[in-house]
Design a protein around this motif. Sequence first.
Motif, PDB file in Angstrom:
ATOM      1  N   UNK A   1     -10.103   0.562   9.087  1.00 51.52           N
ATOM      2  CA  UNK A   1      -9.759   1.784   8.354  1.00 51.52           C
ATOM      3  C   UNK A   1      -8.431   2.287   8.876  1.00 51.52           C
ATOM      4  N   UNK A   2      -7.552   2.692   7.979  1.00 49.57           N
ATOM      5  CA  UNK A   2      -6.284   3.304   8.363  1.00 49.57           C
ATOM      6  C   UNK A   2      -6.328   4.772   7.949  1.00 49.57           C
ATOM      7  N   UNK A   3      -6.364   5.649   8.934  1.00 47.81           N
ATOM      8  CA  UNK A   3      -6.507   7.079   8.699  1.00 47.81           C
ATOM      9  C   UNK A   3      -5.152   7.753   8.854  1.00 47.81           C
ATOM     10  N   UNK A   4      -4.612   8.242   7.730  1.00 48.80           N
ATOM     11  CA  UNK A   4      -3.280   8.843   7.745  1.00 48.80           C
ATOM     12  C   UNK A   4      -3.284  10.179   8.475  1.00 48.80           C
ATOM     13  N   UNK A   5      -2.179  10.480   9.115  1.00 50.85           N
ATOM     14  CA  UNK A   5      -1.984  11.800   9.707  1.00 50.85           C
ATOM     15  C   UNK A   5      -1.348  12.677   8.644  1.00 50.85           C
ATOM     16  N   UNK A   6      -1.957  13.812   8.353  1.00 48.77           N
ATOM     17  CA  UNK A   6      -1.472  14.667   7.281  1.00 48.77           C
ATOM     18  C   UNK A   6      -1.127  16.042   7.810  1.00 48.77           C
ATOM     19  N   UNK A   7      -0.165  16.652   7.169  1.00 47.74           N
ATOM     20  CA  UNK A   7       0.142  18.047   7.462  1.00 47.74           C
ATOM     21  C   UNK A   7      -0.346  18.857   6.281  1.00 47.74           C
TER      22      UNK A   7
ATOM     23  N   UNK B   1       1.079   7.568   4.571  1.00 51.41           N
ATOM     24  CA  UNK B   1       1.378   6.341   5.295  1.00 51.41           C
ATOM     25  C   UNK B   1       1.462   5.205   4.288  1.00 51.41           C
ATOM     26  N   UNK B   2       2.402   4.298   4.515  1.00 51.89           N
ATOM     27  CA  UNK B   2       2.564   3.153   3.631  1.00 51.89           C
ATOM     28  C   UNK B   2       2.617   1.877   4.456  1.00 51.89           C
ATOM     29  N   UNK B   3       2.311   0.776   3.812  1.00 47.66           N
ATOM     30  CA  UNK B   3       2.333  -0.490   4.531  1.00 47.66           C
ATOM     31  C   UNK B   3       2.472  -1.686   3.612  1.00 47.66           C
ATOM     32  N   UNK B   4       2.852  -2.799   4.199  1.00 46.33           N
ATOM     33  CA  UNK B   4       2.927  -4.088   3.506  1.00 46.33           C
ATOM     34  C   UNK B   4       1.947  -5.027   4.192  1.00 46.33           C
ATOM     35  N   UNK B   5       1.170  -5.735   3.402  1.00 46.56           N
ATOM     36  CA  UNK B   5       0.152  -6.614   3.974  1.00 46.56           C
ATOM     37  C   UNK B   5       0.184  -7.994   3.321  1.00 46.56           C
ATOM     38  N   UNK B   6      -0.081  -8.997   4.120  1.00 45.80           N
ATOM     39  CA  UNK B   6      -0.370 -10.331   3.594  1.00 45.80           C
ATOM     40  C   UNK B   6      -1.829 -10.612   3.891  1.00 45.80           C
ATOM     41  N   UNK B   7      -2.595 -10.868   2.846  1.00 44.74           N
ATOM     42  CA  UNK B   7      -4.016 -11.170   2.977  1.00 44.74           C
ATOM     43  C   UNK B   7      -4.216 -12.641   2.613  1.00 44.74           C
TER      44      UNK B   7
ATOM     45  N   UNK C   1       0.847  -1.191   0.000  1.00 41.64           N
ATOM     46  CA  UNK C   1       0.000   0.000   0.000  1.00 41.64           C
ATOM     47  C   UNK C   1       0.888   1.248   0.000  1.00 41.64           C
ATOM     48  N   UNK C   2       1.035   1.934  -1.149  1.00 43.03           N
ATOM     49  CA  UNK C   2       1.839   3.159  -1.179  1.00 43.03           C
ATOM     50  C   UNK C   2       1.168   4.307  -0.439  1.00 43.03           C
ATOM     51  N   UNK C   3      -0.139   4.179  -0.223  1.00 45.84           N
ATOM     52  CA  UNK C   3      -0.894   5.171   0.557  1.00 45.84           C
ATOM     53  C   UNK C   3      -2.191   4.515   0.994  1.00 45.84           C
ATOM     54  N   UNK C   4      -2.644   4.818   2.207  1.00 48.28           N
ATOM     55  CA  UNK C   4      -3.914   4.289   2.695  1.00 48.28           C
ATOM     56  C   UNK C   4      -5.041   5.219   2.261  1.00 48.28           C
ATOM     57  N   UNK C   5      -5.868   4.769   1.345  1.00 50.12           N
ATOM     58  CA  UNK C   5      -6.952   5.607   0.837  1.00 50.12           C
ATOM     59  C   UNK C   5      -8.320   4.948   0.955  1.00 50.12           C
ATOM     60  N   UNK C   6      -8.366   3.673   1.336  1.00 47.18           N
ATOM     61  CA  UNK C   6      -9.650   2.976   1.401  1.00 47.18           C
ATOM     62  C   UNK C   6     -10.506   3.489   2.548  1.00 47.18           C
ATOM     63  N   UNK C   7     -11.821   3.583   2.342  1.00 53.51           N
ATOM     64  CA  UNK C   7     -12.727   3.927   3.448  1.00 53.51           C
ATOM     65  C   UNK C   7     -12.886   2.732   4.374  1.00 53.51           C
TER      66      UNK C   7
ATOM     67  N   UNK D   1       3.195  -1.578   9.149  1.00 58.54           N
ATOM     68  CA  UNK D   1       3.258  -0.159   8.815  1.00 58.54           C
ATOM     69  C   UNK D   1       4.721   0.235   8.567  1.00 58.54           C
ATOM     70  N   UNK D   2       5.029   0.627   7.340  1.00 58.72           N
ATOM     71  CA  UNK D   2       6.415   0.893   6.958  1.00 58.72           C
ATOM     72  C   UNK D   2       6.758   2.374   6.864  1.00 58.72           C
ATOM     73  N   UNK D   3       5.750   3.242   6.930  1.00 58.40           N
ATOM     74  CA  UNK D   3       6.033   4.674   6.827  1.00 58.40           C
ATOM     75  C   UNK D   3       4.820   5.461   7.302  1.00 58.40           C
ATOM     76  N   UNK D   4       5.079   6.588   7.963  1.00 61.60           N
ATOM     77  CA  UNK D   4       3.997   7.481   8.361  1.00 61.60           C
ATOM     78  C   UNK D   4       3.378   7.108   9.694  1.00 61.60           C
ATOM     79  N   UNK D   5       2.298   7.795  10.015  1.00 61.55           N
ATOM     80  CA  UNK D   5       1.595   7.566  11.270  1.00 61.55           C
ATOM     81  C   UNK D   5       0.143   7.985  11.106  1.00 61.55           C
ATOM     82  N   UNK D   6      -0.678   7.606  12.078  1.00 67.38           N
ATOM     83  CA  UNK D   6      -2.086   7.954  12.019  1.00 67.38           C
ATOM     84  C   UNK D   6      -2.879   7.155  13.017  1.00 67.38           C
TER      85      UNK D   6
END
Length: 307
Positions: free
Chosen positions: A70-76, A102-108, A21-27, A39-44
């Motif tokens: 839901x993963x809600x990114x913290x944005x500036x 925020x970025x992440x790696x997932x195994x589903x 996931x290069x960015x968390x955008x899903x509702x 979680x490999x980058x960012x916070x939220x």
Amino acid sequence: MPILERKIAHKMTTLCSHITYPEFVLPLHKHAEYELMIFTHGSGKQFVGEGVAPYAEGDVALIGSYVPHLHLCKSRMKSGENAGKEELKSGLETELEDRLYSRGEAIQFSPQLFPSSLLNLPDYAYISKLLSKSQYGIRFYDEGLYDELLEMMKAFDSSTHTSRLIILLQILDRLHHCKKTQLLSPTAYSNTNRQPELEEPIGRIYTYLYNNFREKVVLKDVADYVGQNPTSLCRYFKKSTDKSIFQVLAEIRIEYACRLLANSDLTITEVAFSSGYNTPTLFFEQFQKIIHLTPAEYRREINGTAK
């Protein structure tokens, strides 16, 4: 509000996939697959079931089958220097600068990978217990786990068939033996918590709205996605749900805005733009109509601060 139910598309040769996931955008959404998120980058903030917890780079979570999350990114975000009422009158244009993605790696992985009698098989005792706990959502905090899992993911990617399944089982076994864990939701979700799937084309309309609510939504685009005439689609949707398509769109946007108001430091105007509104005025009108509070009143109430 309905929760978006995703259908995970695995390759034909497997029922478990590594997703970046290069960015968390899903509702807010759910799916049949269990999900191991690194979680490999960012916070939220991470919402799992009825729980919420902050996340940061290096965190690890396991989410159960059909558990809403839901993963809600913290944005500036930066707006112009003259933020306030004058900007509302002139139509504020907000620029996103230095957004902290925020970025992440997932195994589903599908529940179908495991025997139906999992609970009664001694060889699967550890994994059965772990998967049962995952219906609450689990965080893992053991030192060194993050790096271990990333290395195991590399091995997972370079393997196929039986070898890949063995690595998946090794990952789950490692998670079971973690000493520092935390459950994320006070309620365990299972198939009995599932809402019945929305019938077509209603389900496709909801899917389109959830995936595009932060953008400009045009009725023709919705109709093209569903494959129906716009007029007929509106009539059918109203008859089936007792709501208009754009009424549901407003509810989805306001639901997302409520999460931002409760869990971010964004200004109310920034929340409006982030939730898909081109003008704060329309956002204020729809927010009060649906929530029966102003955005500022809602934020004060949800945070327990005095007026």
